[in-house]
Design an enzyme around this catalytic site. Structure first.
Site, PDB file in Angstrom:
ATOM      1  CD  GLU A  57      -6.741 -12.813  -3.567  1.00  0.00           C
ATOM      2  OE1 GLU A  57      -6.575 -12.176  -4.779  1.00  0.00           O
ATOM      3  OE2 GLU A  57      -7.115 -14.358  -3.775  1.00  0.00           O
ATOM      4  N   GLY A  58      -6.663 -10.284   0.172  1.00  0.00           N
ATOM      5  CA  GLY A  58      -7.689  -9.102   1.028  1.00  0.00           C
ATOM      6  C   GLY A  58      -7.744  -8.540   0.098  1.00  0.00           C
ATOM      7  CB  ALA A  62      -2.772 -11.799  -3.710  1.00  0.00           C
ATOM      8  CG  ASP A 177      -7.555  -2.812   9.987  1.00  0.00           C
ATOM      9  OD1 ASP A 177      -8.643  -3.162  11.256  1.00  0.00           O
ATOM     10  OD2 ASP A 177      -7.479  -3.526   9.177  1.00  0.00           O
TER      11      ASP A 177
END
Length: 242
Positions: A57-58, A62, A177
């Site tokens: 989860e971020g 999720a 990222d």
């Protein structure tokens, strides 16, 4: 609210109305199949998005482990989308734009997506060994088993993925990222670069683009953080930190 998805126009239907084939930058078919899933199908695949199937989860949503009707194990990312503010929508479109036509052994494979009202889901191959962050930065037992051969293979794989994104595919892709949690590991610990929600596309001949600073502190290149000029070297700096 009716939403338009320009990136989905890069696909053409096949005889199966749930399967589309991506087109390359010259208008020809790339040969990569991209599937449009129904929300019901994905809900069944992961047992109603039960907590026992949640594997991560971020900030963007999720991730659940699921099994498709043909037995394929997948990871289903359910994005948190706010249509009014477009929160999550940009990440969804960026992910599809970056991965729909990309094919490399060290990139996570995107099977398809789900777009139903406010629902946005992305479906990937399931990675049995989680991520580099989990294996190397997590429990000491995991770290001790991550020998130098595995470390070297992971670094080589990520380097190959970045070379492909920066030089071989057109338009070129800057990930923005690169970090340990975005390097997934399959059952043989082969690395797969994932999470292209912040990615930007570079047309041929473009050396940089000006954009808001985004990424993860500690992995951001100082030049990008100060100037807001994004280049391929921004990913290279993050790779060096990794």
């Amino acid at each position: 609210m009716k939403m338009c998805f320009p990136c989905l126009q890069c696909f053409c239907s096949t005889s199966d109305d749930k399967v589309v084939v991506s087109k390359n930058d010259k208008g020809g078919e790339s040969g990569k199949k991209f599937r449009l899933f129904s929300y019901h199908e994905l809900k069944v695949a992961c047992d109603g998005f039960s907590s026992k199937n949640k594997v991560g989860e971020g900030g963007c949503g999720a991730v659940y482990k699921g099994r498709l009707t043909d037995g394929t194990m997948v990871a289903i990312k359910v994005l948190s989308v706010e249509l009014e503010s477009m929160r999550g929508e940009r990440e969804f479109i960026s992910e599809i734009a970056a991965l729909s036509d990309a094919q490399h052994e060290n990139l996570v494979n995107l099977h398809g997506c789900c777009v139903e009202e406010a629902t946005r889901c992305l479906v990937y191959d399931y990675m049995e060994n989680n991520s580099l962050a989990y294996q190397f930065l997590g429990r000491e037992q995991n770290r001790n088993s991550f020998d130098w051969t595995k470390r070297k293979n992971v670094l080589l794989g990520v380097a190959k993925a970045l070379a492909y994104l920066h030089e071989e595919i057109n338009p070129h892709i800057v990930h923005r990222d690169i970090k340990a949690s975005n390097v997934l590991l399959d059952h043989n610990f082969n690395p797969k670069v994932a999470d292209f929600g912040l990615a930007r596309l570079f047309q041929e001949g473009t050396s940089h683009i000006s954009t808001r600073v985004a990424g993860t502190l500690g992995y951001l290149s100082p030049e990008y953080a100060v100037s807001e000029r994004l280049t391929r070297k921004s990913d290279v700096y993050s790779f060096g930190v990794l």
